[in-house]
Design a protein around this motif. Structure first.
Motif, PDB file in Angstrom:
ATOM      1  N   HIS A 262       0.802  -1.223   0.000  1.00  0.00           N
ATOM      2  CA  HIS A 262       0.000   0.000   0.000  1.00  0.00           C
ATOM      3  C   HIS A 262       0.837   1.276   0.000  1.00  0.00           C
ATOM      4  CE1 HIS A 262      -3.779  -2.057   0.219  1.00  0.00           C
ATOM      5  NE2 HIS A 262      -3.394  -2.746   1.284  1.00  0.00           N
ATOM      6  N   SER A 263       2.163   1.145   0.014  1.00  0.00           N
ATOM      7  CA  SER A 263       3.004   2.337  -0.117  1.00  0.00           C
ATOM      8  C   SER A 263       3.087   2.801  -1.565  1.00  0.00           C
ATOM      9  CB  SER A 263       4.413   2.057   0.422  1.00  0.00           C
ATOM     10  OG  SER A 263       5.051   1.037  -0.338  1.00  0.00           O
ATOM     11  N   PHE A 264       2.561   1.982  -2.483  1.00  0.00           N
ATOM     12  CA  PHE A 264       2.502   2.344  -3.903  1.00  0.00           C
ATOM     13  C   PHE A 264       1.056   2.587  -4.306  1.00  0.00           C
ATOM     14  CE2 PHE A 264       6.513   0.184  -3.597  1.00  0.00           C
ATOM     15  CZ  PHE A 264       7.330   0.828  -4.511  1.00  0.00           C
ATOM     16  N   LYS A 265       0.893   3.440  -5.296  1.00  0.00           N
ATOM     17  CA  LYS A 265      -0.421   3.607  -5.900  1.00  0.00           C
ATOM     18  C   LYS A 265      -0.569   2.536  -6.973  1.00  0.00           C
ATOM     19  CE  LYS A 265      -3.439   6.794  -8.390  1.00  0.00           C
ATOM     20  NZ  LYS A 265      -3.590   8.156  -8.985  1.00  0.00           N
ATOM     21  N   TRP A 266      -1.716   1.875  -6.976  1.00  0.00           N
ATOM     22  CA  TRP A 266      -1.928   0.784  -7.927  1.00  0.00           C
ATOM     23  C   TRP A 266      -3.001   1.156  -8.940  1.00  0.00           C
ATOM     24  CZ3 TRP A 266       1.000  -3.709  -7.836  1.00  0.00           C
ATOM     25  CH2 TRP A 266       1.860  -3.830  -6.742  1.00  0.00           C
ATOM     26  N   VAL A 267      -2.697   0.803 -10.199  1.00  0.00           N
ATOM     27  CA  VAL A 267      -3.661   0.981 -11.288  1.00  0.00           C
ATOM     28  C   VAL A 267      -3.862  -0.391 -11.928  1.00  0.00           C
ATOM     29  CG1 VAL A 267      -3.030   3.385 -11.705  1.00  0.00           C
ATOM     30  CG2 VAL A 267      -1.809   1.555 -12.922  1.00  0.00           C
ATOM     31  N   ASN A 271      -5.306   0.711 -17.514  1.00  0.00           N
ATOM     32  CA  ASN A 271      -4.992   2.133 -17.348  1.00  0.00           C
ATOM     33  C   ASN A 271      -3.697   2.553 -18.037  1.00  0.00           C
ATOM     34  OD1 ASN A 271      -6.190   1.713 -14.041  1.00  0.00           O
ATOM     35  ND2 ASN A 271      -7.266   2.820 -15.656  1.00  0.00           N
ATOM     36  N   PRO A 410       1.755  -1.373 -10.247  1.00  0.00           N
ATOM     37  CA  PRO A 410       2.144  -0.179  -9.494  1.00  0.00           C
ATOM     38  C   PRO A 410       2.338   1.001 -10.443  1.00  0.00           C
ATOM     39  CG  PRO A 410       4.037  -1.607  -9.789  1.00  0.00           C
ATOM     40  CD  PRO A 410       2.856  -2.357 -10.332  1.00  0.00           C
ATOM     41  N   LYS A 411       1.903   2.158 -10.023  1.00  0.00           N
ATOM     42  CA  LYS A 411       2.069   3.356 -10.846  1.00  0.00           C
ATOM     43  C   LYS A 411       3.453   3.932 -10.554  1.00  0.00           C
ATOM     44  CE  LYS A 411      -0.139   7.745 -12.074  1.00  0.00           C
ATOM     45  NZ  LYS A 411      -0.113   7.424 -13.525  1.00  0.00           N
TER      46      LYS A 411
END
Length: 456
Positions: A262-267, A271, A410-411
């Protein structure tokens, strides 16, 4: 056009021009100076197998060695020995019943007798082995393991291949019948075994180094961006909430549980680009155009680069997928996902097309295709793609385009993606160098073997 004369006393039954080409005649003259033996002199027993009906796979096949034996096909028989990586299995009832006559024991010589490519490629069944074969191979019992090793080394030499090729019949799919196989001249030189085994051992080590460069991408992402991809844990008994159901109800789809960092933004894959599904029939649309074709069967396990096959539209059966350079191609059948047959479409001076069993991801400008490919080649994504595949038969289950687009990614900033992609490119280049050097070792060993066989 080549013109040559054949004397009447040189006619051996066949009347086709191919059989009497001067290079074949000259090679056999050299062979006869050293030996009058043929492969038939070493054969105690010979048999070929069959392929049980795939429509009744549950009746004949099994998924592991616990309930059956290896069912060898052409791709399992290689010059360096048996390769069981992509091996099918038949159950014991099939092995001891329908295919009893083609059972393979340790020390048997296994030889390819039909198909495109090199003819008479041979391996020796290793100690303790028990299995069976299909109709494209023969199992030859000789007087012992060492004899089979020498014969395999001879048949795998360039000399052995030319002698076998001369005796093949058929056009697009050449074949050797038993009689033709038995007439192949043989010079029995035990020393050639050590030369080739040593070369293949070096090749195996170098290929392992090359493969290591391509299987450590998990560490690469951890080192550069601190991304630790989750371990996928499969449970046999589990509970899910109704809002987790995604349409398909097969239990395997929901068995692998994992938590994203959860320390990364996930797409999602959807996307970062689009899925290209543009297909056509080359034989009808542009029959005379030559294409660069990417076939799944031409790819090794976990390939570093795509393999291009140049072929005219009229020679391509069925539908093909139109692709662009730098498209990310993901083989979607479960066995090919297991082998990570994922590649980047290369540049080509001919129109690029690919098998429709690929999913074609076309990344947008904010994502580096090589970075995305490396990410999808990690074990985590392989497990998730297999989990999301659908179908009743394990070997025919597929990952759908829709499920693929829902995979989490991961974005990552493009600048960082490019840095990681440069390292991936370096590793691919080094892996290709190692493989080229390994192949050179084999070619040099084959030259030594040829000199030994002919006494030059």
């Amino acid at each position: 056009m080549q013109c040559f004369v054949v004397q009447s006393d040189e006619i051996e039954g066949r009347l086709d021009v191919f059989y009497y080409q001067p290079e074949f005649i000259e090679l056999e003259r050299k062979i006869k100076k050293h030996s009058s033996k043929t492969l038939g002199d070493f054969i105690i027993n010979i048999s070929s197998g069959a392929t049980p009906e795939k429509d009744e796979s549950e009746k004949y096949y099994t998924v592991s060695s616990e309930n059956g034996v290896p069912f060898l096909r052409v791709q399992n028989v290689t010059e360096s020995g048996l390769n069981l990586e992509d091996c099918k299995y038949i159950n014991f009832d099939t092995h001891n019943g329908m295919l009893k006559r083609s059972q393979v024991k340790e020390g048997y010589l296994l030889t390819k007798i039909t198909g495109v490519g090199r003819m008479a490629i041979s391996s020796v069944a290793p100690k303790g082995f028990e299995g069976n074969i299909n109709q494209h191979l023969v199992a030859i019992k000789t007087d012992g393991y060492q004899t089979s090793e020498v014969l395999a080394a001879f048949l795998n030499s360039d000399i052995g291949e030319r002698l076998a090729f001369r005796r093949s019949t058929g056009g697009t799919r050449p074949a050797l019948d038993y009689q033709a196989l038995k007439t192949i001249p043989v010079i029995f030189k035990p020393g050639i075994v050590d030369i080739m085994q040593s070369a293949y051992a070096q090749k195996k080590q170098m290929e392992a180094e090359a493969q290591g460069l391509l299987t450590s991408f998990d560490e690469l992402f951890l080192e550069h961006i601190g991304l630790k991809l989750p371990e996928v844990k499969q449970t046999k008994i589990f509970v899910i909430d109704s809002d987790e159901l995604e349409g398909a109800l097969n239990a395997e789809r929901y068995a692998n549980r994992f938590k994203l960092d959860h320390s990364f933004k996930w797409v999602t894959v959807g996307n970062i680009g689009s899925i290209n599904r543009e297909t056509f029939v080359p034989s009808r649309t542009n029959a005379d155009i030559e294409y660069s074709l990417i076939r799944i069967d031409d790819l090794d396990s976990n390939p570093s680069l795509a393999v291009l096959r140049h072929v005219r539209g009229k020679d391509i059966n069925g539908t093909a997928l139109k692709v662009n350079p730098y498209d990310v191609l993901i083989a979607r059948l479960v066995p090919t996902i297991e082998n990570k047959k994922f590649v980047l479409a290369p540049e080509s001076d001919k129109p690029l097309i690919a098998s429709t069993e690929f999913i074609d991801l076309r990344c947008n400008s904010e994502n580096n295709p090589l970075f995305v490919l490396a990410l999808l080649k990690t074990d985590f994504y392989r497990h998730v793609m297999i989990q999301k595949s659908r179908g009743a038969t394990p070997s025919r289950r597929r990952l759908s385009h829709e499920d693929f687009t829902k995979l989490p990614l991961p974005k990552i900033a493009l600048e960082i993606q490019n840095k990681i992609a440069d390292e991936v490119k370096r590793r691919i280049s080094e892996a290709e160098r190692l493989r080229a050097e390994a192949n050179k070792i084999i070619e040099e060993a084959k030259k030594k073997v040829e000199e030994m066989i002919l006494g030059d």
